[in-house]
Enzyme design. Structure first.
Site, mmCIF file in Angstrom:
data_model
loop_
_atom_site.group_PDB
_atom_site.id
_atom_site.type_symbol
_atom_site.label_atom_id
_atom_site.label_comp_id
_atom_site.label_asym_id
_atom_site.label_seq_id
_atom_site.Cartn_x
_atom_site.Cartn_y
_atom_site.Cartn_z
ATOM 1 N N ALA A 261 -71.498 -18.440 45.435
ATOM 2 C CA ALA A 261 -71.957 -19.496 44.749
ATOM 3 C C ALA A 261 -70.969 -20.619 45.282
ATOM 4 O O ALA A 261 -70.083 -20.606 46.017
ATOM 5 C CB ALA A 261 -71.448 -19.236 43.294
ATOM 6 N N PRO A 262 -71.972 -22.099 45.116
ATOM 7 C CA PRO A 262 -73.054 -22.201 44.114
ATOM 8 C C PRO A 262 -74.387 -21.933 45.157
ATOM 9 O O PRO A 262 -75.271 -22.233 44.579
ATOM 10 C CB PRO A 262 -72.881 -23.665 44.003
ATOM 11 C CG PRO A 262 -72.207 -24.212 45.073
ATOM 12 C CD PRO A 262 -71.075 -23.122 45.531
ATOM 13 N N GLY A 264 -75.410 -22.616 48.386
ATOM 14 C CA GLY A 264 -76.028 -23.358 49.647
ATOM 15 C C GLY A 264 -76.622 -22.602 50.738
ATOM 16 O O GLY A 264 -77.553 -22.551 51.295
ATOM 17 N N LYS A 265 -75.698 -21.562 50.932
ATOM 18 C CA LYS A 265 -75.845 -20.721 52.322
ATOM 19 C C LYS A 265 -77.188 -19.563 51.866
ATOM 20 O O LYS A 265 -77.970 -19.137 52.516
ATOM 21 C CB LYS A 265 -74.751 -19.957 52.717
ATOM 22 C CG LYS A 265 -73.877 -21.297 53.464
ATOM 23 C CD LYS A 265 -72.760 -20.827 53.974
ATOM 24 C CE LYS A 265 -71.795 -22.211 54.299
ATOM 25 N NZ LYS A 265 -71.471 -22.678 53.087
ATOM 26 N N ASP A 329 -68.483 -16.378 53.394
ATOM 27 C CA ASP A 329 -67.830 -17.984 53.591
ATOM 28 C C ASP A 329 -66.903 -18.123 52.596
ATOM 29 O O ASP A 329 -66.973 -18.106 51.311
ATOM 30 C CB ASP A 329 -69.049 -18.724 52.959
ATOM 31 C CG ASP A 329 -68.836 -20.110 52.872
ATOM 32 O OD1 ASP A 329 -68.033 -20.545 53.447
ATOM 33 O OD2 ASP A 329 -69.762 -20.851 52.044
ATOM 34 N N CYS A 383 -64.132 -23.325 55.063
ATOM 35 C CA CYS A 383 -63.988 -24.677 55.305
ATOM 36 C C CYS A 383 -62.659 -25.312 55.084
ATOM 37 O O CYS A 383 -62.337 -26.206 54.815
ATOM 38 C CB CYS A 383 -65.121 -25.647 54.261
ATOM 39 S SG CYS A 383 -64.399 -25.292 52.734
HETATM 40 N N1 SAM Z 1 -71.177 -19.842 50.010
HETATM 41 C C1 SAM Z 1 -70.972 -20.752 49.115
HETATM 42 C C2 SAM Z 1 -72.319 -21.848 49.317
HETATM 43 O O1 SAM Z 1 -72.686 -21.988 50.509
HETATM 44 O O2 SAM Z 1 -72.441 -22.633 48.394
HETATM 45 C C3 SAM Z 1 -69.870 -21.407 48.844
HETATM 46 C C4 SAM Z 1 -68.695 -20.194 48.707
HETATM 47 S S1 SAM Z 1 -67.102 -21.006 48.184
HETATM 48 C C5 SAM Z 1 -66.443 -21.662 49.770
HETATM 49 C C6 SAM Z 1 -66.162 -19.410 47.729
HETATM 50 C C7 SAM Z 1 -66.795 -18.786 46.739
HETATM 51 O O3 SAM Z 1 -65.689 -17.640 46.651
HETATM 52 C C8 SAM Z 1 -66.405 -19.641 45.255
HETATM 53 O O4 SAM Z 1 -67.773 -19.609 44.746
HETATM 54 C C9 SAM Z 1 -65.489 -18.511 44.452
HETATM 55 O O5 SAM Z 1 -65.927 -18.247 43.188
HETATM 56 C C10 SAM Z 1 -65.618 -17.298 45.058
HETATM 57 N N2 SAM Z 1 -64.705 -16.119 45.255
HETATM 58 C C11 SAM Z 1 -63.227 -16.325 45.218
HETATM 59 N N3 SAM Z 1 -62.648 -15.214 45.036
HETATM 60 C C12 SAM Z 1 -63.628 -14.241 45.280
HETATM 61 C C13 SAM Z 1 -64.064 -12.976 45.218
HETATM 62 N N4 SAM Z 1 -62.432 -12.207 45.121
HETATM 63 N N5 SAM Z 1 -64.792 -12.180 45.403
HETATM 64 C C14 SAM Z 1 -66.137 -12.887 45.481
HETATM 65 N N6 SAM Z 1 -66.072 -14.149 45.300
HETATM 66 C C15 SAM Z 1 -65.118 -14.964 45.255
#
Ligand code: SAM
Length: 445
Positions: A261-262, A264-265, A329, A383
């Site tokens: 989430a959200p 993009g990838k 990511d 990032c």
């Molecule tokens: N890949 C996404 C994009 O391109 O839009 C952005 C991802 S963002 C860098 C990291 C995500 O990791 C957040 O949405 C967060 O809710 C999620 N997150 C944090 N801890 C997590 C976990 N233990 N398992 C799965 N998701 C997790």
């Protein structure tokens, strides 16, 4: 102008902004309560954002003055009254009459909201605030005071880059970035979108590295931009688009997006897969997954299955050895995105702000590895610019899994600090700071 109302509204806005995000919502609530309008509202708005911008610098002085190690140990009204006073006394021109008013209004507010002792302390310390010395005493001070970013961040940057590049990096992240859009080629051509933006009278440039990424200069109201509503473009940084291109999922494959989430990838990968195959979009945050669902709907994809779980549990839920590709990511400090998220300037303050992410990053790497089929590939990306979240994690992983192969990445960005990895840098590549490591699981012998 009603100085009294402005001071009270500003104090309240600063207190609220510690709890309400984004800070502009806190400001709006406080300013409405005190009915600030016109010139006084403009003045107070400028003061409010100016304090937030240099918050860490002001807080350092408050710590010196009060002898507390952390400004958050102080009573919240006292803390914010001091912040406001320092801004108005040291960085604004206010009259002597206003200075007197400021002292008595804030002392009164502290007395009524917290404790007479705190109010007394404020009253006593007030005259010294005007004399606080903000002249830099070292190169580090100069960078902190010029570019408004935590001392810790500057120190980390100095460990990563040569001096002239440290300054170039900081300059870059203080610039207003263009809007970065990625064209969904399932629905539109890059030419078509470029033309639509030009028709609005805005300057647009193609990214030199990713042909579907456009950078728009000026203000583009996305909610009124039809191609955006129709899922023909998404907001995405060039460095983010490169992640999906590096992982390179093919039509028909099974992909797990482990921190999706959200989205993009996810939507970019769905497009690269021509909406054929399967993408499990895992994220721990249900609210953010709702945004992903909206993005998937707009992209017109049918192969995405959102799953709200901790990614570390994904092998138990989906099974081991099921994925051709894993996109990781990872959640991180986001230290590469300060240009886009100015709030981060004073949020990354010490080593533990980094270390709190490392555990989950490593846990997610292990889960991603289990999900992969033999011969499958996992992209580990963040990032963040900090080695602890990037190369150090990959080195740890390779030591634990000697059979893992690090696929050598040779572009479009620069080599990382571990051979085979890659880094995008704001000042070198005009995008967010990003890290990439592509790992391949051995085929069964
Ligand atoms: N890949 C996404 C994009 O391109 O839009 C952005 C991802 S963002 C860098 C990291 C995500 O990791 C957040 O949405 C967060 O809710 C999620 N997150 C944090 N801890 C997590 C976990 N233990 N398992 C799965 N998701 C997790």
């Amino acid at each position: 102008m009603n100085f009294r109302a402005a001071v009270k509204a500003l104090l309240e806005a600063l207190i609220l902004s510690e709890r309400i995000k984004p800070s502009q919502d806190a400001k709006r609530r406080a300013f409405n309560k005190y009915k600030l309008r016109g010139g006084i509202e403009r003045f107070a708005t400028a003061v409010f954002y100016s304090i937030l911008r240099k918050l860490g610098i002001i807080d350092e002085k408050i710590q010196e003055l009060t002898g507390v190690k952390n400004v958050y140990l102080l009573d919240e009204t006292l803390r914010n009254a001091l912040r406001l006073s320092i801004e108005l006394l040291r960085f604004r021109e206010i009259s002597n009459k206003q200075k007197k008013q400021l002292r008595s209004i804030l002392a009164g507010e502290i007395r009524s909201r917290s404790h007479p002792y705190a109010s007394h302390f404020f009253w006593e310390v007030f005259p010294t605030l005007e004399k606080l010395d903000f002249t830099p005493k070292s190169e580090e001070d100069r960078l902190v005071y010029t570019y408004y970013i935590s001392r810790f961040y500057v120190r980390k940057l100095m460990e990563l880059l040569p001096p002239e590049e440290v300054e170039a990096f900081l300059k870059k992240i203080n610039e207003v970035p263009p809007i970065s859009l990625r064209v969904n080629t399932l629905k539109a051509s890059v030419d078509e979108i470029e033309e639509a933006i030009r028709r609005l009278g805005l300057e647009v440039k193609r990214s030199p590295r990713v042909e579907t990424v456009l950078k728009v200069y000026g203000s583009l109201d996305l909610e009124r931009f039809r191609p955006f509503k129709e899922g023909k473009v998404f907001v995405q940084e060039e460095a983010g688009a490169v992640a999906s291109l590096v992982l390179n999922p093919k039509p028909g494959e099974v992909v797990v997006d482990l921190a999706a989430a959200p989205g993009g990838k996810t939507v970019h990968m769905g497009e690269l897969m021509k909406n054929r195959g399967k993408i499990y979009a895992v994220d721990i945050n249900e609210k953010r997954l709702e945004r992903l669902k909206e993005l998937v709907r707009r992209a017109g994809l049918s192969i995405v299955e959102p799953i709200a779980i901790d990614g570390r549990e994904a092998p138990k839920v989906l099974g081991e050895g099921i994925a051709d590709r894993v996109m990781l990511d990872a959640p991180c400090t986001s230290s590469g995105t300060v240009q886009r998220n100015p709030d981060l300037r004073w949020r990354i303050m010490d080593e533990k702000d980094i270390l709190e992410f490392v555990d989950v990053q490593r846990g997610l790497m292990e889960a991603g590895w289990k999900l992969l089929k033999p011969g499958g590939r996992m992209l580990y990306a963040t990032c963040s610019i900090f080695k602890e979240e990037d190369e150090d994690n990959v080195a740890w992983f390779l030591e634990k899994h000697p059979d893992a192969r690090l696929i050598h990445l040779s572009g479009p960005y620069d080599p990382g600090f571990l051979e085979g990895t890659m880094r995008a840098w704001p000042h070198r590549h005009d995008t967010i700071g990003f890290f990439y490591a592509l790992l391949e699981k051995p085929k069964k012998s």
